[in-house]
Design an enzyme around this catalytic site. Sequence first.
Site, PDB file in Angstrom:
ATOM      1  N   ASN A  50     -45.839 -45.729 -32.147  1.00 35.93           N
ATOM      2  CA  ASN A  50     -47.519 -46.128 -31.133  1.00 35.93           C
ATOM      3  C   ASN A  50     -46.730 -47.410 -30.492  1.00 35.93           C
ATOM      4  O   ASN A  50     -47.258 -48.068 -29.712  1.00 35.93           O
ATOM      5  CB  ASN A  50     -48.300 -46.282 -32.556  1.00 35.93           C
ATOM      6  CG  ASN A  50     -47.759 -48.284 -33.304  1.00 35.93           C
ATOM      7  OD1 ASN A  50     -46.525 -47.849 -33.474  1.00 35.93           O
ATOM      8  ND2 ASN A  50     -48.603 -48.876 -33.200  1.00 35.93           N
ATOM      9  N   GLU A  51     -45.435 -47.331 -29.656  1.00 39.16           N
ATOM     10  CA  GLU A  51     -44.501 -47.860 -29.568  1.00 39.16           C
ATOM     11  C   GLU A  51     -45.283 -47.952 -27.644  1.00 39.16           C
ATOM     12  O   GLU A  51     -45.224 -49.156 -27.207  1.00 39.16           O
ATOM     13  CB  GLU A  51     -43.233 -47.593 -28.826  1.00 39.16           C
ATOM     14  CG  GLU A  51     -41.909 -48.172 -29.961  1.00 39.16           C
ATOM     15  CD  GLU A  51     -42.354 -46.998 -30.603  1.00 39.16           C
ATOM     16  OE1 GLU A  51     -40.711 -47.099 -32.102  1.00 39.16           O
ATOM     17  OE2 GLU A  51     -42.790 -46.177 -30.744  1.00 39.16           O
ATOM     18  N   LEU A  58     -40.382 -52.507 -35.761  1.00 34.57           N
ATOM     19  CA  LEU A  58     -39.333 -53.344 -35.800  1.00 34.57           C
ATOM     20  C   LEU A  58     -39.996 -54.456 -35.834  1.00 34.57           C
ATOM     21  O   LEU A  58     -41.722 -54.825 -35.082  1.00 34.57           O
ATOM     22  CB  LEU A  58     -39.009 -52.606 -34.067  1.00 34.57           C
ATOM     23  CG  LEU A  58     -38.011 -51.797 -33.805  1.00 34.57           C
ATOM     24  CD1 LEU A  58     -37.389 -51.651 -32.536  1.00 34.57           C
ATOM     25  CD2 LEU A  58     -36.524 -52.021 -34.746  1.00 34.57           C
ATOM     26  N   GLY A  84     -40.575 -48.356 -36.397  1.00 35.89           N
ATOM     27  CA  GLY A  84     -39.597 -48.377 -36.474  1.00 35.89           C
ATOM     28  C   GLY A  84     -39.973 -47.579 -38.071  1.00 35.89           C
ATOM     29  O   GLY A  84     -38.774 -47.226 -38.417  1.00 35.89           O
TER      30      GLY A  84
END
Length: 304
Positions: free
Chosen positions: A179-180, A110, A155
């Site tokens: 890996n957010e 993202l 994303g």
Amino acid sequence: MAAVPGLARRIARSGVLPLCSRPPVWGRAARQPPSLLLTPCRTFSNNKILVELDESSGVATMKFKSPPVNSLSLEFLTEFCISLEKLENDRACRGVIFTSAVPRIFSSGLDITEMCGKSTEHYAEFWRAVQEMWLRLYGSNMVTVAAVNGSSPAGGCLIALSCDYRIMVENPKFSIGLNEAQLGIVAPFWFKDTFVNVVGHRVAERSLQLGSLLPAPEAHKVGLVDELVPEEKLQEKAVAVVAQWLALPDHARQLTKSMMRKAVLDRLVAHREEDIQNFISFISKESIQKSLRMYMEMLKKKKS
């Protein structure tokens, strides 16, 4: 499936240009009789996506061409949905290979600039576009194969997870994962559900909590990717995999896929507006905005 607001308007102004051309043919193929070189191939392109459809095989290749890192901006997501919708509605197309035209990166995930310092209206539009991308891809009737030719965090990993099969270049410098958590962001429930369905609960739980990015060999070991191949063999292998899947009767394959994925898709559809409001509430927090600003500054320093 509900469309992104303004999607029809964006289609009209997207500049998608249908062409009738093929790339130059070299080597052994160039010596074949002319009749064998006239395989119908259609190409359409916009700012962020290039699509090439081979009508003889029914397989399209969707290439991400949004340098430097194929980040999933609102524009990219819109063009992705437009391109996928065009292929879904094209009877000549039965399968799609997703890959990158940008060296060493599949997709960075993202676009952080879409989530930092914007209005709540913008956050809502952006997140609805992210949802739409996933709903269309995860629920597609076509055979979908991710040919991952570079790193694919967050994303970008979701795009690969949403496909039927994932092939990755066997380069340990390339990594993939959700890996957010490293950015202080919690992966939404439908990211999590997709991940669990691929790698199992324990691997997903550990990876999501740590925000793990797995090198290609480790990603293969845990089942995040199905196969590793040398880079020069990636497209050839992806085409072979699609052909294998398309050898089955479409209706049996499509109904089985729908049966396996319906509950996960229905869950987001039922809670779509709630998910958007949760995203807005979360991303608007000053602590999250501060974390995103710090990350953007870090990226700027790396570039300089």
